[in-house]
Scaffold this motif. Structure first.
Motif, PDB file in Angstrom:
ATOM      1  N   GLU A  54      -3.471  -3.727   0.853  1.00 29.01           N
ATOM      2  CA  GLU A  54      -4.303  -2.728   0.186  1.00 29.01           C
ATOM      3  C   GLU A  54      -5.710  -3.220  -0.082  1.00 29.01           C
ATOM      4  O   GLU A  54      -6.613  -2.424  -0.388  1.00 29.01           O
ATOM      5  CB  GLU A  54      -3.649  -2.309  -1.123  1.00 29.01           C
ATOM      6  N   ASN A  55      -5.942  -4.528   0.056  1.00 29.47           N
ATOM      7  CA  ASN A  55      -7.268  -5.087  -0.183  1.00 29.47           C
ATOM      8  C   ASN A  55      -8.049  -5.351   1.100  1.00 29.47           C
ATOM      9  O   ASN A  55      -9.139  -5.922   1.048  1.00 29.47           O
ATOM     10  CB  ASN A  55      -7.141  -6.391  -0.979  1.00 29.47           C
TER      11      ASN A  55
ATOM     12  N   ARG B 233      -4.376   3.304   6.395  1.00 30.34           N
ATOM     13  CA  ARG B 233      -3.755   3.493   5.084  1.00 30.34           C
ATOM     14  C   ARG B 233      -4.107   4.869   4.507  1.00 30.34           C
ATOM     15  O   ARG B 233      -3.243   5.549   3.934  1.00 30.34           O
ATOM     16  CB  ARG B 233      -4.194   2.381   4.131  1.00 30.34           C
TER      17      ARG B 233
ATOM     18  N   GLU C 285      -1.536   7.991   3.428  1.00 27.53           N
ATOM     19  CA  GLU C 285      -1.598   8.663   2.131  1.00 27.53           C
ATOM     20  C   GLU C 285      -1.789  10.173   2.316  1.00 27.53           C
ATOM     21  O   GLU C 285      -1.172  10.981   1.608  1.00 27.53           O
ATOM     22  CB  GLU C 285      -2.725   8.068   1.297  1.00 27.53           C
TER      23      GLU C 285
END
Length: 223
Positions: free
Chosen positions: A177-178, A188, A192
């Motif tokens: 996520e980073n 990503r 979502e």
């Protein structure tokens, strides 16, 4: 498990179930000679696209990201008489290679390659009478724009349409996520979007093979 073993298994499967014929092999050779990146789908993955299109009963296909037309050939061959495929390719050089490959395969009357940034050509295509809705949409272009491509796929689909997004695992980096990699961030955001989109029913599958460790997202438009 090693990359060498993944390659061997892919070769075994492809040789038995999805061998390249003259047109497919020539498409890869022509692409390599023209200096295109070696990122076309593997033969067994091309056969999977072909089977999914056949199972879907697709008559119309939209492909976002043509490269040299290898996947385009697999998809176009799945279409019945009167079927139509439109493929969008950013690079004019790549598009010309793809057109040559499609003509050699006898598919230039079925499959059309349009040149330009997909986010520019998609709005034009959406306004074109008879251009959609598409029964199957294959997304394999710049990953940072995957969310927008999925949104356009929804716009140009119907209930029952199938949407496939390639390279959706990114060697496992999709869980980071980073990450500052635009391709991973875009992938990503795509997940979502799909997860929160009530019009889509989806899953994703991890794969290994000649293309390394990756995977694809498979979604069905439900409303």
């Amino acid at each position: 498990m090693t990359q060498e073993q993944w390659n061997a298994v892919d070769r075994y499967i492809t040789d038995l179930l999805a061998p390249d014929d003259e047109a497919l092999a020539a498409a890869l050779t022509e692409s390599e000679s023209a200096g295109l990146p070696a990122i076309a789908v593997a033969g067994n993955q091309g056969k999977l696209l072909h089977l999914l299109a056949r199972l879907q009963g697709a008559r119309t296909v939209l492909e976002i990201g043509t490269l040299g037309g290898y996947s385009t050939i697999w998809l176009a061959r799945a279409l019945p008489e009167g079927g139509r495929l439109i493929s969008l390719e950013y690079s004019a050089e790549h598009a010309e290679v793809a057109r040559t490959n499609l003509a050699r395969a006898g598919l230039d009357k079925i499959a059309e390659v349009r040149t330009g940034a997909a986010l520019d050509t998609l709005p034009l295509l959406a306004k074109e009478p008879g251009a959609g809705p598409f029964d199957l949409i294959f997304i394999d272009a710049d990953k940072k724009n995957n969310p927008q491509y999925v949104e356009w796929a929804l716009t140009m689909s119907r209930p029952g349409s199938v949407i496939i997004v390639d390279n959706a695992v990114r060697g496992g980096a999709v869980v980071d996520e980073n990450s500052t990699d635009p391709a991973i961030a875009g992938t990503r955001r795509m997940y979502e979007l799909v997860a929160n989109e009530p019009r889509l029913d989806a899953t994703a599958v991890q794969t290994v093979g000649t293309k390394g460790y990756d995977g694809f997202l498979l979604a069905r438009v439900v409303s």
